[in-house]
Design an enzyme around this catalytic site. Structure first.
Site, PDB file in Angstrom:
ATOM      1  N   SER A  38       0.739  -1.400   0.004  1.00 58.49           N
ATOM      2  CA  SER A  38       0.011  -0.251  -0.043  1.00 58.49           C
ATOM      3  C   SER A  38       0.756   1.124  -0.211  1.00 58.49           C
ATOM      4  O   SER A  38       0.344   2.352  -0.446  1.00 58.49           O
ATOM      5  CB  SER A  38      -1.136  -0.131   1.130  1.00 58.49           C
ATOM      6  OG  SER A  38      -0.082   0.448   2.412  1.00 58.49           O
ATOM      7  N   LYS A  87       0.442   4.414   6.501  1.00 52.63           N
ATOM      8  CA  LYS A  87      -0.276   5.261   5.600  1.00 52.63           C
ATOM      9  C   LYS A  87       0.487   6.580   5.775  1.00 52.63           C
ATOM     10  O   LYS A  87       1.021   7.040   6.755  1.00 52.63           O
ATOM     11  CB  LYS A  87      -1.768   5.482   6.064  1.00 52.63           C
ATOM     12  CG  LYS A  87      -2.739   4.036   6.182  1.00 52.63           C
ATOM     13  CD  LYS A  87      -2.458   3.442   4.572  1.00 52.63           C
ATOM     14  CE  LYS A  87      -3.303   2.220   4.745  1.00 52.63           C
ATOM     15  NZ  LYS A  87      -2.837   1.221   3.532  1.00 52.63           N
TER      16      LYS A  87
END
EC number: 3.4.21.-
Length: 160
Positions: A38, A87
């Site tokens: 990710s 993230k």
């Protein structure tokens, strides 16, 4: 028969070392190995080809102090709270954000634009239709996204 002095000292030193490491790891700093894609290509760029993983040193002491857009953060994943995710902070509380429909429609299994859900400034879901929708990130929240839009579940999926 009592233990020799040196053995008692070793045991005490070992226990002190273990408790210090646990405290450090739980509350101050933690080494985290990146798994998944990710945050590709920023983190673990060769993960798919060679399996090579990057390791980050995560600050846990006052984690939101001096938080800025662009910072990489570790968080409990809303859909799997027992798991952690890495993230990038895209927006801070009070910032306006816009739904990225390319990310959102992929999560919904829909091609192109369609209806979805957003969270308003007080954390309530609101349905909206075609096109993009802007809203303000509520107090105490941030908007996070993975660098690899095609392989990231992020605030476009979770909300704020």
């Amino acid at each position: 028969m009592p233990l020799p002095h040196w053995a008692t000292s070793c045991i005490k030193g070992g226990l002190l070392g273990i408790t210090s490491w646990v405290t450090l790891n739980d509350h101050i700093l933690e080494l985290v190995t990146i798994e998944g894609t990710s945050m590709h290509p920023t983190l673990s760029p060769a993960y798919n080809e060679t399996g090579a993983k990057d390791t980050l040193l995560i600050k846990k002491w006052k984690p939101t102090k001096d938080l800025q857009r662009g910072d990489v953060v570790m968080l409990n994943l809303p859909h799997k709270p027992e798991k952690l995710g890495i993230k990038r902070v895209v927006a801070l509380e009070g910032d306006w954000v816009e739904m990225d429909w390319k990310r959102r429609s992929r999560e919904l299994g829909v091609e192109g634009k369609g209806a979805g859900m957003v969270w308003d400034a007080i954390g309530e879901e609101k349905e909206f239709g075609m096109g993009k929708r802007r809203w303000r990130v509520p107090l105490g929240h941030v908007w996070v996204e993975g660098d690899n839009a095609s392989a990231s579940k992020d605030s476009n999926t979770y909300g704020v």
